[in-house]
Design an enzyme around this catalytic site. Structure first.
Site, PDB file in Angstrom:
ATOM      1  N   SER A  87       0.800  -1.225   0.000  1.00 38.65           N
ATOM      2  CA  SER A  87       0.000   0.000   0.000  1.00 38.65           C
ATOM      3  C   SER A  87       0.830   1.270   0.000  1.00 38.65           C
ATOM      4  CB  SER A  87      -0.951   0.014   1.210  1.00 38.65           C
ATOM      5  OG  SER A  87      -0.223  -0.074   2.424  1.00 38.65           O
ATOM      6  N   SER A  88       2.095   1.196   0.357  1.00 37.18           N
ATOM      7  CA  SER A  88       2.935   2.406   0.370  1.00 37.18           C
ATOM      8  C   SER A  88       4.399   2.018   0.379  1.00 37.18           C
ATOM      9  CB  SER A  88       2.627   3.278   1.590  1.00 37.18           C
ATOM     10  OG  SER A  88       3.008   2.617   2.785  1.00 37.18           O
ATOM     11  N   ASP A  98      10.369  -8.485   2.543  1.00 37.61           N
ATOM     12  CA  ASP A  98      10.190  -7.585   3.686  1.00 37.61           C
ATOM     13  C   ASP A  98      10.116  -8.317   5.018  1.00 37.61           C
ATOM     14  OD1 ASP A  98       7.657  -8.628   3.148  1.00 37.61           O
ATOM     15  OD2 ASP A  98       6.758  -6.695   2.645  1.00 37.61           O
ATOM     16  N   THR A  99       9.535  -9.511   5.030  1.00 34.53           N
ATOM     17  CA  THR A  99       9.485 -10.249   6.295  1.00 34.53           C
ATOM     18  C   THR A  99      10.871 -10.711   6.715  1.00 34.53           C
ATOM     19  OG1 THR A  99       7.316 -11.051   5.595  1.00 34.53           O
ATOM     20  CG2 THR A  99       8.264 -12.055   7.551  1.00 34.53           C
ATOM     21  N   GLY A 113       4.728  -1.626  11.422  1.00 37.86           N
ATOM     22  CA  GLY A 113       3.748  -0.579  11.644  1.00 37.86           C
ATOM     23  C   GLY A 113       2.630  -0.981  12.572  1.00 37.86           C
TER      24      GLY A 113
END
Length: 470
Positions: free
Chosen positions: A12-13, A237-238, A406
């Protein structure tokens, strides 16, 4: 000051986070942020890879404007999605997003060639309809000419690293999400590729996190006015997020909380037993060949979608407001299975939640607060069940849950998680993924002598909040 840059792109970003070491502590600074998301194109849900590449460069320009030129940079993204490129690096066909429906039924075709239990034994990767293996089978059935024309398959961060350097690489942690890497050899399973009819030429040599690809392309150096070294992070990313768990948490479960929730532990060896497959746990590749043994859970995607549906005059409610509404409706008893396919890409998340509850005989939420309470409590319930499964499958006992990313800022969900698991929750650091990305760059550049030393620095640098069960 020696700066390093993490380009951390989620579904999403995306963010550009500069990091440097100052008196043994890690200092972070966000310098650029941009929106991301798949769009409908030609009847398919697709990513705009060209736009992502432009945003990566825009963030580099933001660094230059601040006078903080990074010595190194690395890109991390979500897994499984890819571009097929020709020898000149031109993208062939559409860059279809994992939430697209093209993979429906592809698991059946794969299992006609290799039984599901044998596939899991070989790769250790949990069955998800959008895994690269099923996406490639969709390409083979729907657009076989693309596989013939393509020179390489580049997963998302590999493609972005290519646009920066001109070097086509395949990073190990990202590749492991494909369902095509051997859990035993830690390389592409070449026998599996032949069995499935996927051209061997598409799959290049795997590179480990910490590998230096070199400097920026000449045209890009001229455009930016500077050069820097591109160093592969754990580009899934994980994989980066798991690196950011502070030292001394070996008896804790890690929960990387964002659009997806990834709950698990680091292991030295994969777990590919029938019991592990039945529980749908996965063995993804990690830094220094650690295995991230975890479960993928739908995560804050459901909350994010409910939030968008609650927007008024284009204004989204704050996450604090969402927590307040959920808390006020805390007595609502309805629950859903957050991993049900109905929640993967619905036209309306609220309608999908109501339909699920009605279908299984649960009380049907009506108000926004009841919808949010249902999802929040269902997530915490899923986390607790997954922790119990993890303990049984690994033979370990856990004394805490450590949340990074986040989602670690969501105090309400943290409290529900502590209460559901019966374990204390340690929340933070928030920038877990970007921080893990930076750690690999810093270790490669000699800023830290080892991962243990880097994790010690995380503990000294960032506040972690304790949340006790109640």
């Amino acid at each position: 000051m020696k700066y390093h840059l993490a380009v951390d792109i989620g579904a999403s970003s995306g963010r550009h986070i500069l990091g440097h070491v100052e008196q043994g502590r890690i200092v972070l600074e966000e310098v650029y942020r941009f929106e991301n998301g798949p769009k409908k194109r030609g009847g398919r849900l697709c990513w705009d890879f060209d736009a992502l590449a432009r945003e990566v460069v825009n963030g580099l320009k933001a660094c230059a404007k601040l006078g903080k030129v990074p010595a190194t940079l690395g890109v991390d993204t979500w897994g499984v999605d890819f571009a097929l490129v020709d020898r000149e690096g031109r993208v062939l066909g559409d860059t279809v997003a994992y939430r697209d429906s093209r993979t429906q039924g592809m698991d059946v075709l794969v299992e006609e060639l290799i039984p599901a239990q044998e596939l899991y034994r070989r790769t250790g990767i949990q069955k998800q309809s959008f895994n690269t293996i099923y996406q490639l089978m969709a390409v083979k059935r729907q657009s076989p000419e693309l596989l013939e024309q393509a020179h390489r398959l580049l997963l998302v961060p590999d493609y972005l690293h290519y646009t920066l350097t001109g070097v086509m690489s395949s990073e190990y942690t990202e590749a492991s999400t494909s369902g095509l890497v051997s859990a035993e050899t830690k390389d592409w399973d070449r026998e599996l590729l032949d069995l499935l009819g996927f051209p061997q030429k598409l799959f290049g040599t795997l590179s480990l996190p910490g590998t230096a690809l070199g400097g920026l392309r000449p045209a890009l150096r001229e455009e930016l006015g500077f050069d820097c070294q591109v160093v592969l992070p754990a580009s899934h990313d994980t994989g980066s997020a798991f690196l950011a768990v502070p030292a001394g948490e070996g008896d804790s479960v890690t929960l990387s909380s964002g659009t997806w929730s990834l709950l698990g532990v680091e292991l030295e060896h994969p777990v590919t037993t029938p019991e592990s497959r039945a529980a749908n746990f996965t063995n993804e590749g990690g830094y220094q060949y650690r295995y991230r043994y975890l479960k993928n859970i739908m995560g804050l995607w459901m909350i994010q979608n409910l939030r968008r549906e609650m927007a008024e005059n284009g204004k989204l409610p704050g996450f604090g407001e969402l927590s307040r509404l959920a808390w006020e409706a805390a007595d609502f008893p309805g629950r859903v299975d957050v991993d049900d396919p109905a929640f993967l890409a619905p036209e309306s998340m609220s309608a999908a939640v109501r339909a699920y509850c009605e279908r299984v005989g649960q009380p049907v939420p009506q108000s926004p607060g009841e919808l949010l309470s249902c999802v929040y409590h269902s997530l915490a319930q899923c986390y607790a069940q997954s922790v119990r499964q993890l303990a049984a499958l690994t033979g370990r006992s856990f004394r805490a849950v450590h949340i990074v990313g986040g989602g670690s800022q969501d105090a309400y969900l943290n409290q529900l998680t502590a209460s559901a698991t019966g374990l204390p929750v340690y929340a933070g650091p928030t920038e877990g993924t970007a921080l893990g990305n930076l750690l690999v760059q810093m270790i490669a550049q000699g800023e830290f002598a080892s991962l243990q030393e880097a994790r010690d620095a995380i503990r000294a640098s960032f506040a972690v909040k304790e949340v006790l069960p109640c």
